[in-house]
Design a protein around this motif. Structure first.
Motif, mmCIF file in Angstrom:
data_model
loop_
_atom_site.group_PDB
_atom_site.id
_atom_site.type_symbol
_atom_site.label_atom_id
_atom_site.label_comp_id
_atom_site.label_asym_id
_atom_site.label_seq_id
_atom_site.Cartn_x
_atom_site.Cartn_y
_atom_site.Cartn_z
ATOM 1 N N PRO A 245 117.305 2.068 -73.970
ATOM 2 C CA PRO A 245 116.891 0.981 -74.858
ATOM 3 C C PRO A 245 118.052 0.353 -75.636
ATOM 4 N N LYS A 246 117.796 -0.810 -76.165
ATOM 5 C CA LYS A 246 118.668 -1.394 -77.171
ATOM 6 C C LYS A 246 118.243 -0.776 -78.499
ATOM 7 N N ASP A 261 115.252 13.137 -79.647
ATOM 8 C CA ASP A 261 116.285 12.122 -79.861
ATOM 9 C C ASP A 261 115.594 10.767 -79.917
ATOM 10 N N LEU A 262 115.647 10.117 -81.078
ATOM 11 C CA LEU A 262 114.964 8.840 -81.278
ATOM 12 C C LEU A 262 115.949 7.678 -81.256
ATOM 13 N N ARG A 263 115.588 6.602 -80.558
ATOM 14 C CA ARG A 263 116.360 5.361 -80.571
ATOM 15 C C ARG A 263 115.426 4.276 -81.107
ATOM 16 N N ILE A 264 115.795 3.713 -82.250
ATOM 17 C CA ILE A 264 114.923 2.769 -82.952
ATOM 18 C C ILE A 264 115.668 1.460 -83.155
ATOM 19 N N PHE A 274 111.117 1.296 -79.914
ATOM 20 C CA PHE A 274 111.125 2.694 -80.339
ATOM 21 C C PHE A 274 111.050 3.558 -79.083
ATOM 22 N N LYS A 275 112.072 4.385 -78.857
ATOM 23 C CA LYS A 275 112.091 5.247 -77.680
ATOM 24 C C LYS A 275 112.333 6.698 -78.096
ATOM 25 N N VAL A 276 111.636 7.590 -77.415
ATOM 26 C CA VAL A 276 111.762 9.019 -77.674
ATOM 27 C C VAL A 276 112.367 9.682 -76.447
ATOM 28 N N LYS A 283 102.057 17.825 -73.720
ATOM 29 C CA LYS A 283 100.953 17.487 -72.824
ATOM 30 C C LYS A 283 100.769 15.978 -72.708
ATOM 31 N N GLU A 284 100.837 15.270 -73.843
ATOM 32 C CA GLU A 284 100.574 13.831 -73.859
ATOM 33 C C GLU A 284 101.861 13.026 -73.684
ATOM 34 N N PRO A 285 101.778 11.841 -73.072
ATOM 35 C CA PRO A 285 102.983 11.009 -72.869
ATOM 36 C C PRO A 285 103.478 10.403 -74.173
ATOM 37 N N VAL A 286 104.790 10.524 -74.433
ATOM 38 C CA VAL A 286 105.347 10.006 -75.685
ATOM 39 C C VAL A 286 105.274 8.483 -75.758
ATOM 40 N N GLU A 287 105.024 7.828 -74.625
ATOM 41 C CA GLU A 287 104.860 6.376 -74.641
ATOM 42 C C GLU A 287 103.754 5.950 -75.592
#
Length: 334
Positions: A245-246, A261-264, A274-276, A283-287
């Protein structure tokens, strides 16, 4: 338990497509076992930023495959000295993140070969404090796959050459290098075996664990569907690389459940992207969380409010929600 024959395929994209196809389409009345050996490749965890995990120039110069898998965890190197196993079963809350259950029969076979193998840490099998296997899991909610890689006679120098290992991971484990932590199973065997012979011994040992064990060969139609999944997903740049991500804020921390690791990207006080990333298992998708926070004010109270209905443990494992909020919008620890 039914053993799926992969017909000797060594293309990692095809093998991962086969694994996912079986997970999503084979009968829920049976459990399945799959073995495969891959050509030199790096298998990226579902939530990782590919370009930060690999030595790109080395990978390209040496024609090493890069493939993202559906499960979490960290990046691993595969080659012809590496045997991979997958157990496909019905989803069970008690089995999810229970690596002991699925590694136990593998460890039993290794013990029978004279190895002092045991499960260590989150998800590693070790012999005499050297890692010889890493495992991961993925669940659709109905079915789940528990898979792992066994370092049998792999080129350990290539593990270092092909992967960029983050300093946080090295420091957190208290070791100076990857090489000092990993070893090949072949190093511990009293009598030398070819990997095909080792594979057969492992299979026979796992047969002993199950009364109803049979082999299954996919039909031509099933192979056609597997190849289609490979072409539409595992062959694509978007799946294997396309999450970089940017961003203008990076915040990361290593928890007992792994690194987050977060990219905001914040513009005019609002979260635009916002990317994780990380090597955690969830279990659940971070999307879901990523999409939830886009458009929100970069403000602790707003973020806390949006996450109020979210079960953070379902996405990352056992960490308190307040720790996740603190990671998004807390004071930097340096």
């Amino acid at each position: 338990m039914i053993f799926i024959e992969n017909e000797g395929n060594t293309n990692p994209r095809l093998n991962l497509a086969l694994e996912e196809y079986a997970l999503r389409n084979f009968s829920a009345e049976n459990d399945y076992l799959l073995f495969y050996i891959n050509e030199p490749s790096i298998i990226i965890g579902r939530n990782q930023n590919t370009l930060e995990e690999i030595n790109l120039s080395y990978v390209e110069e040496n024609n090493i495959h890069i493939v993202r898998r559906v499960s979490g965890g960290g990046a691993v190197y595969h080659d012809f000295g590496n045997l991979n196993f997958s157990f496909i079963t019905n989803h069970d809350v008690k089995s999810l993140s229970n690596f002991k259950k699925f590694t136990a029969p593998v460890i039993k076979v290794l013990n029978s070969l004279g190895l002092n193998a045991e499960l260590k840490g989150r998800n590693d099998i070790e012999v005499d404090d050297k890692k010889i296997s890493g495992t991961a899991q993925f669940s659709t909610g109905k079915r789940m796959v528990s898979h792992g890689t066994l370092l049998y006679d792999t080129d350990l120098g290539e593990v270092v050459n092909a992967l960029n290992v983050k300093m946080s991971k090295i420091q957190s484990k208290g070791h100076k290098s990857v090489r000092s932590r990993v070893a090949n199973i072949s190093e511990f065997l009293k009598e030398p075996l070819k990997i095909e012979e080792f594979r057969q011994l492992l299979l026979e040992g796992l047969y002993d664990e199950s009364e109803a064990f049979e082999s299954y060969h996919l039909t031509a139609e099933e192979w056609k569907a597997v190849h289609q999944l490979k072409e539409e997903k595992y062959d694509t740049w978007d799946w294997n690389y396309g999450r970089s991500p940017k961003f203008n804020i990076q915040r990361s921390k290593r928890f007992p459940i792994g690194e987050i690791d977060l990219r905001i990207f914040v513009e005019k006080g609002h979260i635009i992207d916002f990317k994780v990333f990380g090597d955690f298992f969830g279990k659940e998708p971070v999307e879901n969380i990523e999409q939830l926070l886009i458009g929100a004010r970069y403000d602790r109270s707003d973020i806390s409010e949006l996450l109020k209905a979210i079960e953070v443990k379902e996405y990352f494992g056992d960490i308190p929600k307040e720790d996740f909020v603190e990671l998004i919008y807390g004071e930097d620890e340096g």
